[in-house]
Design a protein around this motif. Structure first.
Motif, short mmCIF file in Angstrom:
data_model
loop_
_atom_site.label_atom_id
_atom_site.label_comp_id
_atom_site.label_asym_id
_atom_site.label_seq_id
_atom_site.Cartn_x
_atom_site.Cartn_y
_atom_site.Cartn_z
N THR A 21 8.35 127.05 26.61
CA THR A 21 9.63 127.56 26.14
C THR A 21 10.63 126.41 26.17
OG1 THR A 21 10.18 128.29 28.38
CG2 THR A 21 9.18 129.90 26.92
N THR A 22 11.32 126.21 25.06
CA THR A 22 12.23 125.09 24.91
C THR A 22 13.62 125.58 24.54
OG1 THR A 22 12.05 124.69 22.52
CG2 THR A 22 10.24 123.91 23.91
N ALA A 81 14.19 120.91 27.79
CA ALA A 81 14.84 120.05 26.80
C ALA A 81 13.75 119.27 26.07
CB ALA A 81 15.82 119.11 27.49
N MET A 82 14.03 118.83 24.85
CA MET A 82 13.04 118.12 24.05
C MET A 82 13.51 116.72 23.70
SD MET A 82 11.82 121.20 21.48
CE MET A 82 10.50 120.22 20.77
N SER A 83 12.54 115.84 23.50
CA SER A 83 12.81 114.49 23.02
C SER A 83 11.92 114.24 21.81
CB SER A 83 12.52 113.45 24.10
OG SER A 83 12.61 112.13 23.57
N LEU A 126 10.38 117.48 26.98
CA LEU A 126 9.10 117.77 26.34
C LEU A 126 8.88 116.84 25.15
CD1 LEU A 126 6.69 119.85 26.24
CD2 LEU A 126 8.00 120.98 24.44
N VAL A 127 7.71 116.19 25.12
CA VAL A 127 7.37 115.31 24.00
C VAL A 127 6.04 115.67 23.37
CG1 VAL A 127 8.73 113.33 24.75
CG2 VAL A 127 6.39 113.60 25.60
N GLY A 128 5.34 116.68 23.91
CA GLY A 128 4.05 117.02 23.33
C GLY A 128 3.39 118.23 23.95
N LEU A 129 2.34 118.71 23.27
CA LEU A 129 1.49 119.79 23.76
C LEU A 129 0.04 119.30 23.71
CD1 LEU A 129 2.85 122.92 21.82
CD2 LEU A 129 3.51 122.13 24.09
N PRO A 160 5.96 114.34 19.09
CA PRO A 160 7.27 114.54 18.47
C PRO A 160 7.23 114.56 16.94
CG PRO A 160 7.41 112.94 20.24
CD PRO A 160 5.96 113.20 20.03
N GLU A 161 6.22 113.90 16.35
CA GLU A 161 6.13 113.88 14.89
C GLU A 161 5.98 115.28 14.31
OE1 GLU A 161 4.11 112.32 16.97
OE2 GLU A 161 3.64 110.27 16.32
N GLU A 162 5.48 116.23 15.10
CA GLU A 162 5.33 117.61 14.65
C GLU A 162 6.31 118.57 15.35
OE1 GLU A 162 3.64 118.30 12.15
OE2 GLU A 162 2.41 116.50 11.97
#
Length: 222
Positions: free
Chosen positions: A47-48, A101-103, A170-173, A196-198
């Protein structure tokens, strides 16, 4: 022997206040890694600040339950799967969930990241290193012990620690594991992740952001 008397309205009111005070703080948000339950199985999601994001490995449409862990245990929210492109999916919930939070900065080889997952009510974390291979395009990571033969951890969160050490983004899954065989017969194994590209697709999908959404307040969420 004195006969018992019914409690006064003031006593009832005070008892109600005491009950609320005792419960306050138990329904606190705990971790942004959630479990995504579908008719075909379960996977992990995160969750972001832009909403829930997951890989849709068990279902790409239809109903879904998002299980989030609070201070007093799990909470289950019903929703519907929405594709957002790039192999990513989201599901809107009525209540506020733990938000990461996302980067969108792509991690560089050699950087150390944190992978966070969950098995039921037990959360785990491990440190990984960003790797590179000329034969592969996309995010590659070293394989931590928690993710060896762990198909149930698909969708685990990949975080970039803040420089001050007090936060993370967060930078990936985690999407799987990859084993490559060289011409000499040597093998290299990596952890793969959607990066992050997606993940930017989630931000563009959240049309309401940065407008403040109206969260639903229920009796089971204090």
């Amino acid at each position: 022997m004195n006969a018992s008397r019914p409690p006064s309205s003031l006593a009832l009111a005070l008892a109600g206040l005491a009950l609320v005070a005792g419960c306050t703080g138990t329904r606190t948000l705990k971790q942004p890694v959630v479990e995504i339950r579908t008719a075909a199985g379960s996977e992990l999601g995160v969750t972001t600040e832009y909403g829930v994001v997951f890989l849709g490995r068990t279902a790409r449409s239809g109903p879904v339950h998002v299980v989030a862990w609070f201070g007093d245990g799990p909470g289950l929210e019903a929703s519907v799967i929405e594709p957002i492109g790039g192999g990513l999916y989201t599901a809107e919930t009525d209540i506020r969930l733990p938000a990461a939070a996302m980067s969108f900065a792509v991690p560089k080889p050699g950087q150390r990241l944190i992978v966070s997952g969950r098995r039921g009510d037990r959360a785990w974390e491990d440190t990984v290193e960003v790797r590179s291979d000329s034969r592969v395009r996309g995010m590659l990571l070293s394989v931590p012990r928690h993710l060896r033969d762990a198909e149930d951890q698909v969708g685990a969160a990949v975080f970039l620690p803040e420089k001050d050490g007090k936060g993370r983004k967060l930078v990936g899954l985690v999407s799987g594991r990859l084993r490559l065989v060289g011409a000499d017969g040597s093998t290299r194994e990596y952890l793969t992740a959607v990066g992050p590209e997606e993940l930017w697709r989630l931000a563009t999908h959240a049309r309401e952001f940065p407008n403040k959404r109206r969260w639903v307040y229920r009796e089971d969420i204090l």
